[in-house]
Design a protein around this motif. Sequence first.
Motif, mmCIF file in Angstrom:
data_model
loop_
_atom_site.group_PDB
_atom_site.id
_atom_site.type_symbol
_atom_site.label_atom_id
_atom_site.label_comp_id
_atom_site.label_asym_id
_atom_site.label_seq_id
_atom_site.Cartn_x
_atom_site.Cartn_y
_atom_site.Cartn_z
ATOM 1 N N ARG A 78 14.264 48.923 17.662
ATOM 2 C CA ARG A 78 14.719 50.318 17.807
ATOM 3 C C ARG A 78 14.703 50.779 19.250
ATOM 4 O O ARG A 78 15.209 51.854 19.551
ATOM 5 N N ARG A 79 14.131 49.979 20.129
ATOM 6 C CA ARG A 79 14.078 50.403 21.524
ATOM 7 C C ARG A 79 15.475 50.412 22.123
ATOM 8 O O ARG A 79 16.299 49.552 21.817
ATOM 9 N N PRO A 80 15.762 51.388 22.978
ATOM 10 C CA PRO A 80 17.108 51.488 23.550
ATOM 11 C C PRO A 80 17.474 50.285 24.422
ATOM 12 O O PRO A 80 18.650 49.992 24.591
ATOM 13 N N ASP A 81 16.455 49.578 24.924
ATOM 14 C CA ASP A 81 16.777 48.442 25.794
ATOM 15 C C ASP A 81 16.943 47.132 25.009
ATOM 16 O O ASP A 81 16.889 46.053 25.585
ATOM 17 N N LEU A 82 17.164 47.240 23.691
ATOM 18 C CA LEU A 82 17.348 46.021 22.901
ATOM 19 C C LEU A 82 18.560 45.258 23.421
ATOM 20 O O LEU A 82 19.657 45.799 23.504
ATOM 21 N N PRO A 83 18.364 43.975 23.810
ATOM 22 C CA PRO A 83 19.515 43.223 24.329
ATOM 23 C C PRO A 83 20.549 42.971 23.237
ATOM 24 O O PRO A 83 20.214 42.903 22.049
ATOM 25 N N HIS A 84 21.777 42.843 23.665
ATOM 26 C CA HIS A 84 22.879 42.614 22.743
ATOM 27 C C HIS A 84 22.800 41.204 22.155
ATOM 28 O O HIS A 84 23.228 40.940 21.049
ATOM 29 N N ARG A 85 22.246 40.302 22.970
ATOM 30 C CA ARG A 85 22.147 38.911 22.527
ATOM 31 C C ARG A 85 20.679 38.517 22.487
ATOM 32 O O ARG A 85 19.984 38.578 23.500
ATOM 33 N N PHE A 86 20.209 38.158 21.310
ATOM 34 C CA PHE A 86 18.816 37.726 21.228
ATOM 35 C C PHE A 86 18.628 36.644 20.177
ATOM 36 O O PHE A 86 19.460 36.473 19.281
ATOM 37 N N VAL A 87 17.535 35.901 20.353
ATOM 38 C CA VAL A 87 17.180 34.875 19.373
ATOM 39 C C VAL A 87 15.769 35.172 18.873
ATOM 40 O O VAL A 87 14.846 35.379 19.651
ATOM 41 N N MET A 88 15.623 35.236 17.555
ATOM 42 C CA MET A 88 14.330 35.504 16.938
ATOM 43 C C MET A 88 13.658 34.178 16.594
ATOM 44 O O MET A 88 14.213 33.388 15.834
ATOM 45 N N ASP A 89 12.463 33.973 17.150
ATOM 46 C CA ASP A 89 11.706 32.757 16.860
ATOM 47 C C ASP A 89 10.513 33.115 15.974
ATOM 48 O O ASP A 89 9.594 33.792 16.414
ATOM 49 N N GLY A 90 10.562 32.685 14.725
ATOM 50 C CA GLY A 90 9.402 32.899 13.846
ATOM 51 C C GLY A 90 9.435 34.186 13.044
ATOM 52 O O GLY A 90 8.440 34.576 12.453
ATOM 53 N N TYR A 91 10.555 34.829 13.009
ATOM 54 C CA TYR A 91 10.738 36.018 12.182
ATOM 55 C C TYR A 91 12.200 36.089 11.769
ATOM 56 O O TYR A 91 13.048 35.879 12.642
ATOM 57 N N PRO A 92 12.530 36.416 10.550
ATOM 58 C CA PRO A 92 11.629 36.612 9.418
ATOM 59 C C PRO A 92 11.101 35.301 8.851
ATOM 60 O O PRO A 92 11.735 34.265 8.976
ATOM 61 N N ARG A 93 9.939 35.392 8.200
ATOM 62 C CA ARG A 93 9.344 34.217 7.567
ATOM 63 C C ARG A 93 9.310 34.357 6.054
ATOM 64 O O ARG A 93 8.994 33.387 5.360
ATOM 65 N N THR A 94 9.541 35.535 5.528
ATOM 66 C CA THR A 94 9.543 35.748 4.072
ATOM 67 C C THR A 94 10.781 36.578 3.720
ATOM 68 O O THR A 94 11.381 37.204 4.615
ATOM 69 N N VAL A 95 11.124 36.577 2.431
ATOM 70 C CA VAL A 95 12.290 37.363 2.022
ATOM 71 C C VAL A 95 12.042 38.851 2.264
ATOM 72 O O VAL A 95 12.953 39.581 2.664
ATOM 73 N N SER A 96 10.816 39.270 2.049
ATOM 74 C CA SER A 96 10.525 40.681 2.274
ATOM 75 C C SER A 96 10.729 41.041 3.755
ATOM 76 O O SER A 96 11.275 42.102 4.077
ATOM 77 N N GLN A 97 10.348 40.144 4.651
ATOM 78 C CA GLN A 97 10.616 40.380 6.079
ATOM 79 C C GLN A 97 12.121 40.378 6.349
ATOM 80 O O GLN A 97 12.622 41.185 7.130
ATOM 81 N N ALA A 98 12.839 39.466 5.687
ATOM 82 C CA ALA A 98 14.290 39.386 5.903
ATOM 83 C C ALA A 98 14.955 40.697 5.480
ATOM 84 O O ALA A 98 15.869 41.185 6.150
ATOM 85 N N ARG A 99 14.462 41.281 4.377
ATOM 86 C CA ARG A 99 15.062 42.541 3.909
ATOM 87 C C ARG A 99 14.792 43.665 4.899
ATOM 88 O O ARG A 99 15.676 44.474 5.192
ATOM 89 N N SER A 100 13.581 43.717 5.403
ATOM 90 C CA SER A 100 13.248 44.749 6.385
ATOM 91 C C SER A 100 14.088 44.554 7.652
ATOM 92 O O SER A 100 14.634 45.507 8.214
ATOM 93 N N PHE A 101 14.224 43.307 8.070
ATOM 94 C CA PHE A 101 15.032 42.962 9.250
ATOM 95 C C PHE A 101 16.491 43.377 9.027
ATOM 96 O O PHE A 101 17.097 44.030 9.879
ATOM 97 N N ASP A 102 17.044 43.025 7.850
ATOM 98 C CA ASP A 102 18.425 43.413 7.513
ATOM 99 C C ASP A 102 18.599 44.927 7.664
ATOM 100 O O ASP A 102 19.600 45.396 8.210
ATOM 101 N N ALA A 103 17.620 45.669 7.156
ATOM 102 C CA ALA A 103 17.734 47.131 7.157
ATOM 103 C C ALA A 103 17.749 47.683 8.587
ATOM 104 O O ALA A 103 18.553 48.564 8.902
ATOM 105 N N VAL A 104 16.889 47.133 9.445
ATOM 106 C CA VAL A 104 16.854 47.643 10.823
ATOM 107 C C VAL A 104 18.128 47.245 11.576
ATOM 108 O O VAL A 104 18.678 48.025 12.352
ATOM 109 N N LEU A 105 18.608 46.035 11.330
ATOM 110 C CA LEU A 105 19.856 45.611 11.973
ATOM 111 C C LEU A 105 21.000 46.530 11.536
ATOM 112 O O LEU A 105 21.819 46.971 12.353
ATOM 113 N N HIS A 106 21.018 46.825 10.248
ATOM 114 C CA HIS A 106 22.061 47.688 9.698
ATOM 115 C C HIS A 106 22.022 49.075 10.352
ATOM 116 O O HIS A 106 23.048 49.628 10.748
ATOM 117 N N GLU A 107 20.799 49.586 10.458
ATOM 118 C CA GLU A 107 20.579 50.885 11.092
ATOM 119 C C GLU A 107 21.130 50.886 12.533
ATOM 120 O O GLU A 107 21.693 51.867 12.987
#
Length: 187
Positions: free
Chosen positions: A73-102
């Motif tokens: 959510r930080r304004p300085d979020l880079p446009h291109r990034f690679v996530m290492d080690g997250y998400p690790r569970t489906v519940s994390q993936a759902r939370s991640f999906d929601a923030v990306l969508h937002e």
Amino acid sequence: MRVVFIGPPGSGKGTQARKLEERLGIVYIGTGDMLREETRQRTELGQRVEPYLTRGDLVPDSLVNDIVAERLRRPDLPHRFVMDGYPRTVSQARSFDAVLHERKLELTAVINFLIDEEEVVRRLSGRQRADDSEQTVRQRMQIFRDTSRELLEHYRQKRLLYEVNAVDSEENVYQTVAKILQSAAGK
Ligand code: AMP
């Protein structure tokens, strides 16, 4: 370009994620690093998560989801990034999906690093991290086996999942990953 790396400890995904940052400027975001940093600074969160890290257990989803959501959510979020080690569970993936969508962002690709357990134990016996004892490695590997099946299925259904053979030279794995990303970005 937004990428997720999935793989057991020792699969080389962290090394490859850092190489992507070095060579292509795709910003590295690693939850293991973020959590270890909290622990090192002895923040409240750091003290809560330390026992999980020491045992090689997963930190509760809600804590990891919060720290990642805060980062995304930080304004300085880079446009291109690679996530290492997250998400690790489906519940994390759902939370991640929601923030990306937002943030109106989509994932480009999810890459699964394929490697068997004996190779992991061989590789990690040379590493010096506190959670790299053979027992902890086997524990982390077991957790990976238990949680990754559903997680991979989540991304397979979204047609985002790719796999690489992680038992190859660093350079060959890198070239394979780079090709996958090039083709996924062009879709
Ligand atoms: P890593 O550096 O990715 O191997 O992570 C090291 C440790 O941090 C793991 O063994 C977990 O205890 C914790 N950790 C890192 N990422 C996550 C996550 N997404 N969910 C839960 N725990 C995590």
